[in-house]
Design a protein around this motif. Structure first.
Motif, mmCIF file in Angstrom:
data_model
loop_
_atom_site.group_PDB
_atom_site.id
_atom_site.type_symbol
_atom_site.label_atom_id
_atom_site.label_comp_id
_atom_site.label_asym_id
_atom_site.label_seq_id
_atom_site.Cartn_x
_atom_site.Cartn_y
_atom_site.Cartn_z
ATOM 1 N N TRP A 1 0.832 -1.192 0.000
ATOM 2 C CA TRP A 1 0.000 0.000 0.000
ATOM 3 C C TRP A 1 0.873 1.250 0.000
ATOM 4 N N ASP A 2 0.339 2.342 -0.503
ATOM 5 C CA ASP A 2 1.045 3.622 -0.496
ATOM 6 C C ASP A 2 0.015 4.725 -0.321
ATOM 7 N N ILE A 3 -0.240 5.102 0.938
ATOM 8 C CA ILE A 3 -1.250 6.112 1.253
ATOM 9 C C ILE A 3 -0.577 7.466 1.391
ATOM 10 N N PRO A 4 -1.026 8.474 0.624
ATOM 11 C CA PRO A 4 -0.379 9.792 0.686
ATOM 12 C C PRO A 4 -0.570 10.474 2.042
ATOM 13 N N LYS A 5 0.455 11.235 2.433
ATOM 14 C CA LYS A 5 0.455 12.041 3.668
ATOM 15 C C LYS A 5 0.127 11.201 4.904
ATOM 16 N N THR A 6 0.753 10.027 4.990
ATOM 17 C CA THR A 6 0.541 9.138 6.138
ATOM 18 C C THR A 6 1.099 9.769 7.414
ATOM 19 N N VAL A 7 0.293 9.724 8.471
ATOM 20 C CA VAL A 7 0.696 10.239 9.774
ATOM 21 C C VAL A 7 1.115 9.099 10.692
ATOM 22 N N ALA B 1 -4.245 -0.359 9.509
ATOM 23 C CA ALA B 1 -4.977 0.902 9.669
ATOM 24 C C ALA B 1 -3.990 2.048 9.538
ATOM 25 N N VAL B 2 -4.277 2.979 8.635
ATOM 26 C CA VAL B 2 -3.385 4.111 8.358
ATOM 27 C C VAL B 2 -4.147 5.407 8.581
ATOM 28 N N ARG B 3 -3.515 6.352 9.267
ATOM 29 C CA ARG B 3 -4.115 7.675 9.426
ATOM 30 C C ARG B 3 -3.348 8.649 8.543
ATOM 31 N N SER B 4 -4.083 9.444 7.780
ATOM 32 C CA SER B 4 -3.471 10.340 6.810
ATOM 33 C C SER B 4 -4.013 11.757 6.960
ATOM 34 N N LYS B 5 -3.199 12.749 6.581
ATOM 35 C CA LYS B 5 -3.640 14.138 6.587
ATOM 36 C C LYS B 5 -4.354 14.506 5.282
ATOM 37 N N ALA C 1 -10.014 -0.969 0.595
ATOM 38 C CA ALA C 1 -9.730 0.200 1.430
ATOM 39 C C ALA C 1 -11.054 0.805 1.862
ATOM 40 N N ILE C 2 -11.202 1.042 3.164
ATOM 41 C CA ILE C 2 -12.383 1.690 3.724
ATOM 42 C C ILE C 2 -11.916 2.987 4.375
ATOM 43 N N LEU C 3 -12.522 4.099 3.991
ATOM 44 C CA LEU C 3 -12.059 5.415 4.434
ATOM 45 C C LEU C 3 -13.024 6.027 5.443
ATOM 46 N N GLN C 4 -12.467 6.475 6.539
ATOM 47 C CA GLN C 4 -13.266 7.101 7.599
ATOM 48 C C GLN C 4 -12.701 8.481 7.914
ATOM 49 N N VAL C 5 -13.512 9.511 7.741
ATOM 50 C CA VAL C 5 -13.080 10.884 8.031
ATOM 51 C C VAL C 5 -13.193 11.125 9.534
ATOM 52 N N ASN C 6 -12.122 11.617 10.142
ATOM 53 C CA ASN C 6 -12.073 11.839 11.579
ATOM 54 C C ASN C 6 -12.435 13.274 11.942
ATOM 55 N N PRO C 7 -12.840 13.517 13.195
ATOM 56 C CA PRO C 7 -13.206 14.882 13.621
ATOM 57 C C PRO C 7 -12.081 15.897 13.447
ATOM 58 N N ASP C 8 -10.817 15.445 13.476
ATOM 59 C CA ASP C 8 -9.692 16.375 13.335
ATOM 60 C C ASP C 8 -9.304 16.590 11.872
ATOM 61 N N ASN C 9 -10.186 16.143 10.956
ATOM 62 C CA ASN C 9 -9.999 16.303 9.512
ATOM 63 C C ASN C 9 -8.934 15.384 8.920
ATOM 64 N N THR D 1 -7.884 11.383 7.922
ATOM 65 C CA THR D 1 -8.642 10.253 7.381
ATOM 66 C C THR D 1 -7.998 8.953 7.835
ATOM 67 N N THR D 2 -8.789 8.082 8.435
ATOM 68 C CA THR D 2 -8.303 6.745 8.766
ATOM 69 C C THR D 2 -8.682 5.803 7.635
ATOM 70 N N VAL D 3 -7.705 5.076 7.135
ATOM 71 C CA VAL D 3 -7.932 4.150 6.032
ATOM 72 C C VAL D 3 -7.697 2.733 6.537
ATOM 73 N N PHE D 4 -8.748 1.922 6.539
ATOM 74 C CA PHE D 4 -8.635 0.512 6.894
ATOM 75 C C PHE D 4 -8.307 -0.258 5.621
#
Length: 229
Positions: A29-35, A55-59, A108-116, A118-121
């Motif tokens: 996988w290669d998720i952009p702006k991974t935190v 699980a990846v969190r991204s900006k 890939a399942i994308l979930q937008v978080n309250p802090d803007n 994105t968590t990607v499962f």
């Protein structure tokens, strides 16, 4: 709605099948702006299919991530069904591709978080290694449909939906069935026997049916410390 790793795993294998001689590919996988990255150890058995999860969190924004994932799938030569054929089983957007050479599905399942962020499962389901799902020994409410099972170390999960009923109907059914089976309700929707514990989670989906999730696990000595015991 906040996803869990187990729910994500169940979503990865719906409607997919493949020959038994498949082998795992080396896709990365290669998720952009991974935190941050959470690598879920081991694997989940979802409806008899081995699934590895990440699980990846991204900006980055969800739509940009989604397009990036699709582009990567295509660059690897995977089959990506058209948008209208993609299963959308949750409110969160999801995309699935299939490596037809190795019989691996990637979701890939994308979930937008309250802090803007994105968590990607991210899930990798080895379809070729599928085995008949193991029964959880839990009854399904009459009329229940779309039954999914998942097994991890120490827990067995059954999820399904019930149309035309209320959460009270389903809760009453399990309270009666589990009590007759020797379980005691130690707190709302949590039932315990001398050796096992079953937790019941209910929700009404946007389409109307009651979503049911049962988790069965071995009881531990700490369980005896619950309030009200």
């Amino acid at each position: 709605m906040m996803l869990t790793i187990r729910v994500a795993a169940l979503m990865l294998v719906l409607g997919l099948s493949a020959p038994a001689w498949a082998q795992r590919a080396n896709f990365t996988w290669d998720i952009p702006k991974t935190v941050s990255v959470v690598d879920v150890p081991g694997q989940v058995d979802a409806n008899g299919v081995p699934v590895k999860l990440l699980a990846v969190r991204s900006k980055e924004k969800a739509q940009v991530i989604l397009q990036s994932v699709v582009d990567r799938f295509l660059s690897w030569g995977f089959v990506v069904p058209e948008a209208y054929k993609q299963p959308q089983l949750l409110r969160e957007p999801m995309v699935t591709a299939i490596d037809t050479r190795n019989f691996i599905s990637y979701t890939a399942i994308l979930q937008v978080n309250p802090d803007n962020t994105t968590t990607v499962f991210l899930g990798q389901a080895n379809l070729g290694a599928a085995k008949p799902p193991q029964p959880a020994g839990l009854p399904v409410f009459p009329g229940g449909s779309g039954v999914l099972t998942a097994q991890t170390e120490g827990a067995h999960t059954v999820s399904y939906s019930v149309p035309g009923k209320t959460t009270a109907d389903v809760e009453a059914f399990y309270r009666e069935v589990l009590t007759k089976a020797g379980f005691k309700e130690i707190e709302p929707r949590v039932f315990k026997s001398s050796t096992e514990e079953v937790s019941l989670k209910l929700a009404v989906t946007k389409e109307g049916p009651v979503a049911v999730r049962l988790v069965r696990r071995a009881a531990t000595p700490d369980d005896d410390m619950r309030p009200g015991e």
